[in-house]
Design a protein around this motif. Sequence first.
Motif, PDB file in Angstrom:
ATOM      1  N   ASN A  64       0.825  -1.210   0.000  1.00  0.00           N
ATOM      2  CA  ASN A  64       0.000   0.000   0.000  1.00  0.00           C
ATOM      3  C   ASN A  64       0.860   1.262   0.000  1.00  0.00           C
ATOM      4  OD1 ASN A  64      -2.362  -1.470  -0.012  1.00  0.00           O
ATOM      5  ND2 ASN A  64      -2.606  -1.435   2.222  1.00  0.00           N
ATOM      6  N   THR A  65       2.015   1.199   0.678  1.00  0.00           N
ATOM      7  CA  THR A  65       2.883   2.384   0.698  1.00  0.00           C
ATOM      8  C   THR A  65       3.507   2.639  -0.675  1.00  0.00           C
ATOM      9  OG1 THR A  65       4.917   1.211   1.369  1.00  0.00           O
ATOM     10  CG2 THR A  65       3.427   1.943   3.121  1.00  0.00           C
ATOM     11  N   THR A  75       1.984   1.940  -3.495  1.00  0.00           N
ATOM     12  CA  THR A  75       0.869   2.488  -4.277  1.00  0.00           C
ATOM     13  C   THR A  75       0.644   3.964  -3.956  1.00  0.00           C
ATOM     14  OG1 THR A  75      -0.202   0.307  -4.285  1.00  0.00           O
ATOM     15  CG2 THR A  75      -1.576   2.214  -4.830  1.00  0.00           C
ATOM     16  N   LYS A  76       0.765   4.301  -2.669  1.00  0.00           N
ATOM     17  CA  LYS A  76       0.557   5.698  -2.245  1.00  0.00           C
ATOM     18  C   LYS A  76       1.783   6.565  -2.492  1.00  0.00           C
ATOM     19  CE  LYS A  76      -0.515   4.467   1.941  1.00  0.00           C
ATOM     20  NZ  LYS A  76      -0.931   4.488   3.372  1.00  0.00           N
ATOM     21  N   THR A 108       4.486   6.703  -0.789  1.00  0.00           N
ATOM     22  CA  THR A 108       5.168   7.185   0.407  1.00  0.00           C
ATOM     23  C   THR A 108       6.491   6.451   0.603  1.00  0.00           C
ATOM     24  OG1 THR A 108       3.899   5.627   1.776  1.00  0.00           O
ATOM     25  CG2 THR A 108       3.053   7.886   1.575  1.00  0.00           C
ATOM     26  N   ASP A 145       2.819   5.687   7.798  1.00  0.00           N
ATOM     27  CA  ASP A 145       2.126   5.397   6.546  1.00  0.00           C
ATOM     28  C   ASP A 145       1.940   3.901   6.314  1.00  0.00           C
ATOM     29  OD1 ASP A 145       4.985   5.388   6.341  1.00  0.00           O
ATOM     30  OD2 ASP A 145       4.770   5.105   4.182  1.00  0.00           O
TER      31      ASP A 145
END
Length: 253
Positions: free
Chosen positions: A31-32, A34-35, A37, A192
């Motif tokens: 997810n990080t 994808t974001k 971060t 995050d």
Amino acid sequence: MIKNLLFSLILLGSLNIFAQSPLPIAINLQNTYTKETRTITGAPGKKYWQNKADYLIKINFDPKTRNLSGTVGIDYTNNSPDTLKNIFFKLYPNLYKKGSVRNMVIEDEDVTDGVQVQQLSINQQAQTDKQWKIEGTNMTVKIVPLVQGQKIHFDITYAYTLNKGSHIRTGQVDTGAFFIAYFFPRIAVYDDIDGWNDHHYRGTEEFYNDFSHFNAEITVPGNYQVWATGNLTNVDDVYTPKFSKTNRRCRFK
């Protein structure tokens, strides 16, 4: 000979298959990426952030009673893209609180009532004890939602009794020496990957904390000295001229 050659081909084929198989990536890490971060190389991504805190700590320690009392003022900035509705604090001395979960044995004489939060204010507004909840080494404080870029200020008055034995990074060393660690309420990490770090400290774990700024004032009886990390800013107030000169030479040598 043919059997050995066949075995070698099978072995090389197997190694090639394993070499091409990517390692699984945990969902929270994926997810990080994808974001943006974080990156798969481990470097911060284009949208990486960390929340920020500045601490002003003022404590008194009484060697006779092992009572530590004081105040902590905290300026906390929410740099995350999320709106925070609660703030998690770490009360690490609650490792010795009755009923706390521990993975290390402590002596019965070191079981305490934990950190006593005597007063808590948010942005100079006093709060009732209904605004916070203490469970083990975690304290959760309800706040007015804090959006990205906003700051919040906490003032906390607190006290606890230092453990005499059962040394787990902290405690009385002998009749005249004390090792005092993780001695103030500290805001937990909000990151995050998982959001709030709400894992309890049980004794053997290492700490996960934000980078922060600290200004500490420590008061002890006059026949005691304080050893601590950081820069001593009032040398002349706490040492005689002979030792203050020595201290300056040691600091700037």
